[in-house]
Structures are given as C-alpha cells and as structure tokens.
Design a protein around this motif. Structure first.
Motif, PDB file in Angstrom:
ATOM      1  N   UNK A 275       1.376   5.591   5.988  1.00 51.32           N
ATOM      2  CA  UNK A 275       0.513   5.330   4.795  1.00 51.32           C
ATOM      3  C   UNK A 275      -0.590   6.322   4.963  1.00 51.32           C
TER       4      UNK A 275
ATOM      5  N   UNK B  28       0.893  -1.238   0.006  1.00 49.54           N
ATOM      6  CA  UNK B  28       0.055  -0.012   0.039  1.00 49.54           C
ATOM      7  C   UNK B  28       0.846   1.243   0.225  1.00 49.54           C
ATOM      8  N   UNK B  29       2.053   1.062   0.504  1.00 48.23           N
ATOM      9  CA  UNK B  29       3.007   2.422   0.329  1.00 48.23           C
ATOM     10  C   UNK B  29       3.332   2.861  -0.859  1.00 48.23           C
ATOM     11  N   UNK B  30       3.373   1.905  -2.004  1.00 44.24           N
ATOM     12  CA  UNK B  30       3.994   2.243  -3.058  1.00 44.24           C
ATOM     13  C   UNK B  30       2.693   2.016  -4.194  1.00 44.24           C
ATOM     14  N   UNK B  31       2.689   3.309  -4.866  1.00 50.45           N
ATOM     15  CA  UNK B  31       1.415   3.097  -5.962  1.00 50.45           C
ATOM     16  C   UNK B  31       1.892   3.735  -7.186  1.00 50.45           C
TER      17      UNK B  31
ATOM     18  N   UNK C  64      -5.809  -0.854  -4.624  1.00 49.35           N
ATOM     19  CA  UNK C  64      -4.709  -0.415  -5.426  1.00 49.35           C
ATOM     20  C   UNK C  64      -5.210  -0.513  -6.865  1.00 49.35           C
ATOM     21  N   UNK C  65      -6.458  -0.997  -7.106  1.00 49.23           N
ATOM     22  CA  UNK C  65      -6.940  -1.048  -8.416  1.00 49.23           C
ATOM     23  C   UNK C  65      -5.985  -2.085  -9.078  1.00 49.23           C
TER      24      UNK C  65
ATOM     25  N   UNK D 147       0.735   9.731   4.382  1.00 44.16           N
ATOM     26  CA  UNK D 147       1.310   9.712   2.583  1.00 44.16           C
ATOM     27  C   UNK D 147       0.106   9.875   1.747  1.00 44.16           C
ATOM     28  N   UNK D 148      -1.036   9.536   2.038  1.00 42.91           N
ATOM     29  CA  UNK D 148      -2.185   9.252   0.649  1.00 42.91           C
ATOM     30  C   UNK D 148      -3.184  10.606   1.106  1.00 42.91           C
TER      31      UNK D 148
ATOM     32  N   UNK E 149       0.157   2.464 -10.839  1.00 47.58           N
ATOM     33  CA  UNK E 149      -0.603   1.542 -11.646  1.00 47.58           C
ATOM     34  C   UNK E 149       0.151   0.174 -11.774  1.00 47.58           C
TER      35      UNK E 149
ATOM     36  N   UNK F  69       7.064   5.599  -4.573  1.00 44.03           N
ATOM     37  CA  UNK F  69       6.448   6.144  -2.988  1.00 44.03           C
ATOM     38  C   UNK F  69       6.123   7.394  -2.910  1.00 44.03           C
ATOM     39  N   UNK F  70       4.897   7.515  -2.387  1.00 50.01           N
ATOM     40  CA  UNK F  70       4.534   9.060  -1.965  1.00 50.01           C
ATOM     41  C   UNK F  70       5.206   9.573  -0.874  1.00 50.01           C
TER      42      UNK F  70
END
Lengths: 118, 141
Positions: free
Chosen positions: B115, A38-41, A63-64, B118-119, A43, A116-117
C-alpha cells in the motif's frame, strides 16, 4: 444517498453525529481488514465493519470517509467516539451482519466504486 | 531552493497500538494548512499511516521526517527495529510476519508495504538486520 437513508435501510442507531446525517454519500466498502480498506480508494464515503478499535476511525479519517457503520451489534468505545467527533465522522450501529448490511445498501443503489491503485 | 522546503518531524510511539496513527493525523492537518490538494493529501496520509503502523508493529516506533517542497512531499520513516530480512518478499501482497494479535486489530495482512508503494510515486527501502530500517517515499504534488 443520504446517511439518514443508510440509517433507515440498516435499522441502525446513531452513535454519534446526528447533526451530520443529512450528508450525501456516494459509495461504500465493507471489511474487517483495515489494510484492505486502505488499498482501494475512490471517494468511498461509508465504511462498514465489524472491527472495533481506534484504528477503524483513523483508517476512515485517512480515506476521507464521512460515515462508519458498525455491524453485528458492535458498539464503539468512548475513545473511538471522541476520535470520530474530532474528525466529523458519523458513527452508526446495526444488528445486521456485514454481508447483509452491504447487500441492502448495494441493492438500494449505493455502489462499491473502489478503484485499486497500482 | 532549500528555503522553500517545509519540514515536519513526528515521533512515533511504539508502545501502544491504540495510539498508532497520531503522527499521520498530524501530518494530514499540517498538509491541509499548506493548501495541498485533497487527493495528494490522502495519498501521503495513507502511505504515512501504513508506515506508522508498521513501525509500531515491528520496530517499537521510530521517527517520521517530512519535507514538503513545491514539487513533492517526501516522507522518511526511520526506525531502529530488527530490519527486513528479504525486502522483495516483504513487498509481496499477503506476506506478513506480524503476530496474530495484530491481525485481530485489522492489520498484518501483508498489505502495508504494498500500500505504501501504491500511494507513493517513488519508494526506497534501506534495511539492515539488527540495525533498523529507513523508508523514503515521495508523493508528487
């Protein structure tokens, strides 16, 4: 890469979603820790994991993602299959270990691509 | 303008880890119906999902109140759990007080709160030991 190619490369069987395996996937990630997933998004359309519980399906849904590959001969239970059906997520199962399965897909052009956001 | 705000409320059942995430799935469906962009929906859903998992692990569930305005999605997660002893410590990646059985289920790696931050574009935590925790997250549309 199409999901059907993922299936062939990993010698996997389709647990659910035979009619959806013509879909294209552009990147993947492998982990047994869902919070790391979930920490990396970005696509990330395929999730490879050895974890078997309903939260794997929910994580993929959030995460689609369009395909989950269960490694190390793990098999999802009926409840997980029902959740995947509701979300239209293809479930594959392979005997390969996580490291090997990721390596095979990566070396055939399916990259990580996770950003990663924050 | 208040009449442009859409509200959703979900109860988060704290008794069963397997069913955790149901409220987040509902939120995702509801946001899709409002025609919000997929990227924004994904950020709101992931933030909500991590919060929901935390409520189940630590607080025996709680309530999620969502407000959607033209500018942002506001997610308020309220529980009557034990509270967070040290919020700064809890915000550090890798810090976790979750029991081992939760780790074997793929969570409890000390990534939940980081997280959620983060979002979201803005996050506030109010917590009192023995009383409960309220987390407010805003995701800009």
């Amino acid at each position: 890469m199409k999901i059907t190619t993922v299936k062939e490369l990993l010698e996997a069987k389709v647990v659910w979603g035979e009619e959806l395996i013509g879909k294209h996937v552009y990147s993947a990630c492998g982990s047994d820790m869902m919070s790391d997933v979930l920490a990396y998004v970005k696509d990330q359309s395929v999730l490879l994991t050895g974890l078997v519980n309903s939260q794997v399906i929910r994580t993929a849904e959030m995460m689609d993602m369009v395909c989950i590959v269960f490694v190390r001969s793990k098999v999802p239970n009926q409840e997980m299959i029902e959740l995947a059906k509701e979300s239209g997520i293809v479930l594959l199962a392979t005997d390969k270990r996580l490291y090997d399965a990721c390596g095979i897909l990566y070396s055939n052009g399916l990259c990580g691509n996770g950003v990663r956001r924050g | 303008m208040d009449n442009n705000i859409i509200r959703f409320t979900y109860n988060v059942d704290g008794t069963d880890f397997t069913s955790a995430g149901q409220a987040s799935v509902m939120l995702k469906k509801n946001l899709r119906q409002l025609g919000i962009s997929p990227d924004t929906i994904r950020r709101a859903s992931i933030a909500m999902y991590e919060g929901e998992i935390n409520m189940v692990i630590h607080a025996d569930g709680g309530v999620a109140e969502i407000e959607v305005s033209e500018e942002c999605i506001t997610i308020m997660l309220k529980d009557s759990g034990p509270g967070i002893k040290d919020i700064n410590q809890a915000m550090q990646e890798g810090f976790s007080t979750a029991p081992d059985d939760v780790r074997s289920l793929g969570f409890g790696a000390g990534m939940g709160l980081p997280n959620m931050k983060r979002y979201s574009d803005h996050m506030e935590i109010e917590s009192e030991l023995g009383v409960g925790t309220t987390i407010t997250m805003k995701i800009n549309i």
